[in-house]
Design a protein around this motif. Structure first.
Motif, PDB file in Angstrom:
ATOM      1  N   LYS A   6     -28.920  90.635 -16.512  1.00 22.40           N
ATOM      2  CA  LYS A   6     -27.714  89.819 -16.314  1.00 22.40           C
ATOM      3  C   LYS A   6     -26.490  90.715 -16.148  1.00 22.40           C
ATOM      4  O   LYS A   6     -26.518  91.900 -16.475  1.00 22.40           O
ATOM      5  N   CYS A   7     -25.417  90.102 -15.669  1.00 24.61           N
ATOM      6  CA  CYS A   7     -24.114  90.771 -15.597  1.00 24.61           C
ATOM      7  C   CYS A   7     -23.150  90.020 -16.514  1.00 24.61           C
ATOM      8  O   CYS A   7     -23.079  88.787 -16.463  1.00 24.61           O
ATOM      9  N   TRP A   8     -22.430  90.774 -17.317  1.00 21.18           N
ATOM     10  CA  TRP A   8     -21.416  90.199 -18.202  1.00 21.18           C
ATOM     11  C   TRP A   8     -20.063  90.803 -17.837  1.00 21.18           C
ATOM     12  O   TRP A   8     -20.006  91.954 -17.397  1.00 21.18           O
ATOM     13  N   ALA A   9     -19.003  90.044 -18.064  1.00 21.42           N
ATOM     14  CA  ALA A   9     -17.669  90.621 -17.899  1.00 21.42           C
ATOM     15  C   ALA A   9     -17.015  90.735 -19.270  1.00 21.42           C
ATOM     16  O   ALA A   9     -17.180  89.852 -20.117  1.00 21.42           O
ATOM     17  N   VAL A  10     -16.328  91.845 -19.481  1.00 15.28           N
ATOM     18  CA  VAL A  10     -15.540  92.041 -20.698  1.00 15.28           C
ATOM     19  C   VAL A  10     -14.091  92.286 -20.271  1.00 15.28           C
ATOM     20  O   VAL A  10     -13.834  93.128 -19.416  1.00 15.28           O
ATOM     21  N   VAL A  11     -13.186  91.518 -20.857  1.00 15.02           N
ATOM     22  CA  VAL A  11     -11.780  91.629 -20.463  1.00 15.02           C
ATOM     23  C   VAL A  11     -10.913  91.984 -21.679  1.00 15.02           C
ATOM     24  O   VAL A  11     -10.656  91.124 -22.537  1.00 15.02           O
ATOM     25  N   ALA A  51     -22.863  86.034 -16.507  1.00 15.34           N
ATOM     26  CA  ALA A  51     -23.479  85.094 -17.450  1.00 15.34           C
ATOM     27  C   ALA A  51     -22.383  84.512 -18.340  1.00 15.34           C
ATOM     28  O   ALA A  51     -22.420  83.331 -18.692  1.00 15.34           O
ATOM     29  N   ALA A  52     -21.408  85.342 -18.728  1.00 11.95           N
ATOM     30  CA  ALA A  52     -20.240  84.890 -19.481  1.00 11.95           C
ATOM     31  C   ALA A  52     -19.172  85.980 -19.400  1.00 11.95           C
ATOM     32  O   ALA A  52     -19.457  87.118 -19.010  1.00 11.95           O
ATOM     33  N   LYS A  73     -16.340  76.956 -20.720  1.00  8.36           N
ATOM     34  CA  LYS A  73     -17.692  77.125 -21.295  1.00  8.36           C
ATOM     35  C   LYS A  73     -18.265  78.525 -21.054  1.00  8.36           C
ATOM     36  O   LYS A  73     -19.137  78.963 -21.805  1.00  8.36           O
ATOM     37  N   ASN A  74     -17.796  79.236 -20.062  1.00  8.68           N
ATOM     38  CA  ASN A  74     -18.322  80.585 -19.810  1.00  8.68           C
ATOM     39  C   ASN A  74     -17.408  81.696 -20.313  1.00  8.68           C
ATOM     40  O   ASN A  74     -17.570  82.854 -19.947  1.00  8.68           O
ATOM     41  N   VAL A 105     -22.563  95.413 -17.855  1.00  8.19           N
ATOM     42  CA  VAL A 105     -21.277  94.890 -18.310  1.00  8.19           C
ATOM     43  C   VAL A 105     -20.194  95.437 -17.388  1.00  8.19           C
ATOM     44  O   VAL A 105     -20.145  96.647 -17.138  1.00  8.19           O
ATOM     45  N   LEU A 106     -19.352  94.571 -16.870  1.00  5.09           N
ATOM     46  CA  LEU A 106     -18.205  95.015 -16.082  1.00  5.09           C
ATOM     47  C   LEU A 106     -16.949  94.814 -16.925  1.00  5.09           C
ATOM     48  O   LEU A 106     -16.601  93.673 -17.255  1.00  5.09           O
TER      49      LEU A 106
END
Ligand code: CTP
Ligand code: MG
Length: 237
Positions: A6-11, A51-52, A73-74, A105-106
């Motif tokens: 999966k790919c996740w984003a972290v901000v 994914a979120a 929700k995401n 993770v991006l």
């Protein structure tokens, strides 16, 4: 990318925006009708690959709960930390139950609202077959001077100098471990530097020059200009 990766984003969005010198953190300043962070998160949602999205927010932040996206929700909220790296680590921890070590993770600055889906897809498509990951970056156009104020002591070879942007894309397990090992080290100003500290050599992928980080007051008008240009670009496609 295997089907289960999966790919996740972290901000990271827990900074105070000192250099912006405004009445609130820069991610909550208005830009073309909405806040900077709403632009950023909308762009990440639009990319339709995550994914979120885990967002690190300062525990004292009164602005975030006011935004509609805070209950999306995401989008998962984590408590931001003292330094950017602490905020990223906290966001990574918030998704640990559902992310696996091999997932990508991006990490993307809340203060970069002009990120395009095209750049996000370009980064993922370029790096997802490798293991080390990498970052969006731009070659430096200016001649760069090494200085001991007020004198120049040398000129750097520009061929080898790139400016690091975000997103920065790494495997979940590798990134979390690298940030844990590097905790408290002031020279870790981005995710790539934490991996470099482990002897790894992340890749650079050339990004778009309009992916600016809002840092100083004049950057807001520039970001507005780029958003307008991107809108026109889309209309002409
Ligand atoms: N950031 C964070 N946690 C911190 C510090 C920064 O999540 N403890 C985030 C910021 O909100 C921003 C990104 O990291 O989205 C890039 O940092 P920067 O541009 O330096 O933002 P600020 O630290 O807020 O600005 P300044 O350095 O001018 O105070
Ligand atoms: Mg900062």
């Amino acid at each position: 990318m295997t089907r289960s990766t999966k790919c996740w984003a972290v901000v990271p969005a827990a900074g105070v925006g000192k250099r912006m010198n405004a009445d609130r953190p820069k991610q909550y300043l208005e830009l073309a009708g909405k806040t900077v962070i709403e632009h950023t998160l909308s762009r990440l949602l639009q990319a339709d690959v995550f994914a979120a999205i885990a967002v690190a927010i300062s525990p004292e932040d009164p602005y975030w709960p006011e935004l509609e996206l805070s209950t999306h929700k995401n989008i998962v909220t984590a408590a931001g930390g003292k330094e950017r790296a602490d905020s990223v680590l906290s966001a990574l921890t918030a998704i640990r139950a559902t992310a696996s070590d091999e997932d990508w993770v991006l990490v993307h600055d809340a203060a970069r609202p002009c990120i395009t889906s095209a750049d996000i897809h370009h980064l993922i498509d370029t790096l997802n077959r490798g293991d080390v990951g990498g970052i969006l970056a731009l070659p430096s156009h200016d001649t760069l001077k090494s200085v001991q104020e007020p004198r120049i002591i040398g000129t750097l070879d520009r061929k080898h100098i790139w400016r690091a942007l975000t997103p920065q894309m790494f495997r979940y397990g590798l990134l979390k471990n690298a940030l844990e090992v590097a905790a408290g080290n002031p020279s870790i100003t981005d995710e790539a530097s934490a991996l470099e500290l482990q002897g790894l050599q992340p890749n650079i992928v050339e990004g778009r020059p309009d992916n600016i980080k809002i840092t100083r007051p004049e950057d807001l008008a520039l970001a507005q200009f780029y958003l307008e240009q991107q809108y026109l670009e889309e209309q002409n496609q």
